[in-house]
Design a protein around this motif. Sequence first.
Motif, PDB file in Angstrom:
ATOM      1  N   TYR A  23     -14.434   9.718  -4.105  1.00  0.00           N
ATOM      2  CA  TYR A  23     -13.754   8.630  -3.414  1.00  0.00           C
ATOM      3  C   TYR A  23     -14.808   7.605  -2.987  1.00  0.00           C
ATOM      4  CZ  TYR A  23      -9.383  11.302  -2.716  1.00  0.00           C
ATOM      5  OH  TYR A  23      -8.218  11.997  -2.885  1.00  0.00           O
ATOM      6  N   LYS A  48       0.834  -1.188   0.000  1.00  0.00           N
ATOM      7  CA  LYS A  48       0.000   0.000   0.000  1.00  0.00           C
ATOM      8  C   LYS A  48       0.872   1.242   0.000  1.00  0.00           C
ATOM      9  CE  LYS A  48      -3.916  -2.073   2.393  1.00  0.00           C
ATOM     10  NZ  LYS A  48      -4.742  -2.081   3.621  1.00  0.00           N
ATOM     11  N   MET A  60      -9.912  -0.783   3.548  1.00  0.00           N
ATOM     12  CA  MET A  60      -9.312  -0.333   2.281  1.00  0.00           C
ATOM     13  C   MET A  60      -9.006   1.160   2.292  1.00  0.00           C
ATOM     14  SD  MET A  60      -9.173  -3.059   0.458  1.00  0.00           S
ATOM     15  CE  MET A  60      -8.920  -2.478  -1.205  1.00  0.00           C
ATOM     16  N   GLY A  61      -9.540   1.886   3.220  1.00  0.00           N
ATOM     17  CA  GLY A  61      -9.345   3.323   3.208  1.00  0.00           C
ATOM     18  C   GLY A  61     -10.135   3.981   2.090  1.00  0.00           C
ATOM     19  N   LEU A  62      -9.921   5.255   1.894  1.00  0.00           N
ATOM     20  CA  LEU A  62     -10.574   5.988   0.815  1.00  0.00           C
ATOM     21  C   LEU A  62      -9.769   5.802  -0.458  1.00  0.00           C
ATOM     22  CD1 LEU A  62     -11.186   7.991   3.521  1.00  0.00           C
ATOM     23  CD2 LEU A  62     -12.380   9.200   1.698  1.00  0.00           C
ATOM     24  N   VAL A  72      -3.805  10.744  -1.158  1.00  0.00           N
ATOM     25  CA  VAL A  72      -3.807   9.292  -1.017  1.00  0.00           C
ATOM     26  C   VAL A  72      -3.945   8.993   0.471  1.00  0.00           C
ATOM     27  CG1 VAL A  72      -2.559   7.147  -1.398  1.00  0.00           C
ATOM     28  CG2 VAL A  72      -2.336   9.032  -3.039  1.00  0.00           C
ATOM     29  N   PHE A  73      -4.946   8.225   0.830  1.00  0.00           N
ATOM     30  CA  PHE A  73      -5.286   8.003   2.232  1.00  0.00           C
ATOM     31  C   PHE A  73      -4.793   6.652   2.738  1.00  0.00           C
ATOM     32  CE2 PHE A  73      -8.317  11.381   3.319  1.00  0.00           C
ATOM     33  CZ  PHE A  73      -8.525  11.935   2.069  1.00  0.00           C
ATOM     34  N   GLY A  74      -4.310   6.641   3.980  1.00  0.00           N
ATOM     35  CA  GLY A  74      -4.117   5.395   4.684  1.00  0.00           C
ATOM     36  C   GLY A  74      -5.462   4.865   5.152  1.00  0.00           C
ATOM     37  N   THR A  75      -5.466   3.639   5.660  1.00  0.00           N
ATOM     38  CA  THR A  75      -6.721   3.026   6.087  1.00  0.00           C
ATOM     39  C   THR A  75      -7.191   3.550   7.440  1.00  0.00           C
ATOM     40  OG1 THR A  75      -5.471   1.172   6.969  1.00  0.00           O
ATOM     41  CG2 THR A  75      -6.387   0.914   4.768  1.00  0.00           C
TER      42      THR A  75
END
Lengths: 110, 112
Positions: free
Chosen positions: B35, A2, B41-43, A99-102
């Motif tokens: 999004y 990821k 899984m997150g965004l 971009v996002f982490g969970t």
Amino acid sequence: RKEVEQDPGPFNVPEGATVAFNCTYSNSASQSFFWYRQDCRKEPKLLMSVYSSGNEDGRFTAQLNRASQYISLLIRDSKLSDSATYLCVVTNTGFQKLVFGTGTRLLVSP
Amino acid sequence: NAGVTQTPKFQVLKTGQSMTLQCAQDMNHNSMYWYRQDPGMGLRLIYYSASEGTTDKGEVPNGYNVSRLNKREFSLRLESAAPSQTSVYFCASSEEQGFGYTFGSGTRLTVV
């Protein structure tokens, strides 16, 4: 792998505790870094930006280590209202999309 | 001071049905985003529009189409819904790249 990795938690802490979250990112060309907060079943909201020099906002301190590609968030004197999920966010290259982490879930108990 | 408004807030679709998720912002932002958020899984970015008249694919565009109708509005269309599209969908806008994202309150979509 990821692009942004976080420990999902949950972190269970008592009121008044100090808690730290960590995050790693894989793209060395990432330029901007943030922590967002997301309450249960709500939209994400910006908590703070993260700078190489480190920055503080009240009880919250964020740090960036570009060499290790590592971001941290420290919360001092935890409040019940701090219970939420904390999202580590970076921008990618090119057009600067987030971009996002969970996310890391924090539960503060009385 | 509405910010970003998404409609509907909840929707249940049958497999194969189509629908459009609406998003509008009143902050005069140039860029808009869609999004989806799934557990663990997150965004993940579906599509984005850097400016009025342009749209580009994000990380997970398959099964979706978008329209940037004008500077205010950015819609997301599911042409033939599948159970894998069950998710929470967030629209966001920003004045400049990578900064000052404002999110809508989300659309909870279930495809059965």
